[in-house]
Design a protein around this motif. Sequence first.
Motif, PDB file in Angstrom:
ATOM      1  N   HIS A   1      -7.963  -5.015  -7.744  1.00  0.00           N
ATOM      2  CA  HIS A   1      -7.397  -3.712  -7.413  1.00  0.00           C
ATOM      3  C   HIS A   1      -6.453  -3.737  -6.216  1.00  0.00           C
ATOM      4  N   TRP A   2      -6.195  -4.917  -5.637  1.00  0.00           N
ATOM      5  CA  TRP A   2      -5.487  -4.924  -4.347  1.00  0.00           C
ATOM      6  C   TRP A   2      -4.069  -4.373  -4.435  1.00  0.00           C
ATOM      7  N   SER A   3      -3.418  -4.524  -5.589  1.00  0.00           N
ATOM      8  CA  SER A   3      -2.036  -4.048  -5.687  1.00  0.00           C
ATOM      9  C   SER A   3      -1.942  -2.525  -5.607  1.00  0.00           C
ATOM     10  N   THR A   4      -3.044  -1.829  -5.914  1.00  0.00           N
ATOM     11  CA  THR A   4      -3.017  -0.359  -5.809  1.00  0.00           C
ATOM     12  C   THR A   4      -2.911   0.080  -4.352  1.00  0.00           C
TER      13      THR A   4
END
Length: 299
Positions: free
Chosen positions: A19-22
Amino acid sequence: MSSTNQSTSPSFEHLLPPHWSTLVTEWLKEDTPSFDYGGFVVGEKEETAVLLGKSPGVVAGKPFFDQVFSQLGCRVEWIVPEGESFEPITKVAYVYGPARQLLMGERVALNMLARCSGIATRARRLRSIKEAHGFQGIIAGTRKTTPGFRIVEKYAMLVGGIDTHRMDLSSSIMLKDNHIWSQGSITAAVHKARQAGGFSIKIEVECQSEAEADEAITAGADIVMLDNFDGPGLQAAAESLRQRWTRQGRPDVLIEASGGITEETIADYFSPHINIISLGSVTQGVPHVDFSLKIQKKQ
């Protein structure tokens, strides 16, 4: 001036959760919540921008920087690899894309990179001090991180070459003064923590004295943190604890030093009896590395 020290850091990008790109998406939404007026001025013409390192430091934050510009349809080409140090003024990377998109990502990417690189730079200096003195223990950060930005700051510690300590409240159990006061004793707090954490979660207890450390170890703590000792006091307490508990069959207990330790004073705490030295100053009050992004003028 070109970069100086070759990086010895492995790539940590594959540690990042799905989820880091969010997180990056939210940064961009925060900075451009409605109309992009400056972008209207420059338009969509394809341009090349150069990332300049303007103060000495260690480059850290590559995946986050790349993701900012990827989400804006731009491409980054790195000259100085992540984990490598440089002296100013150095061309660190090129970014290619429409002018409007380059400038939309500029401040978001630079703010992240400046802080991430600042933390990595301090971490690298701490690691160098450790190596120069032959200290065999672990240098670690703490959970004193910026809400919403922790993953970047912990990532920077790894790039700089130190330990992240616990990532969050779920990673391990640390019993501090408030936990102990609520239960009435160190022993009661440790026993209750073990009920919840089971065999797989380590328990650490913050201790203000050797007597408190003895109680914590007796109760079953895996790590004792000697908090706010001065250097000589810490070394004496750690040696005493190590000798006593080795005789009593607990040579495995880890001893951590923390509380008020800085880059300038850390060497005073080095001891063969200390396993971990943790510093909140890795993230708190750390100077940022100065970067700028300049669209190249056409000849």
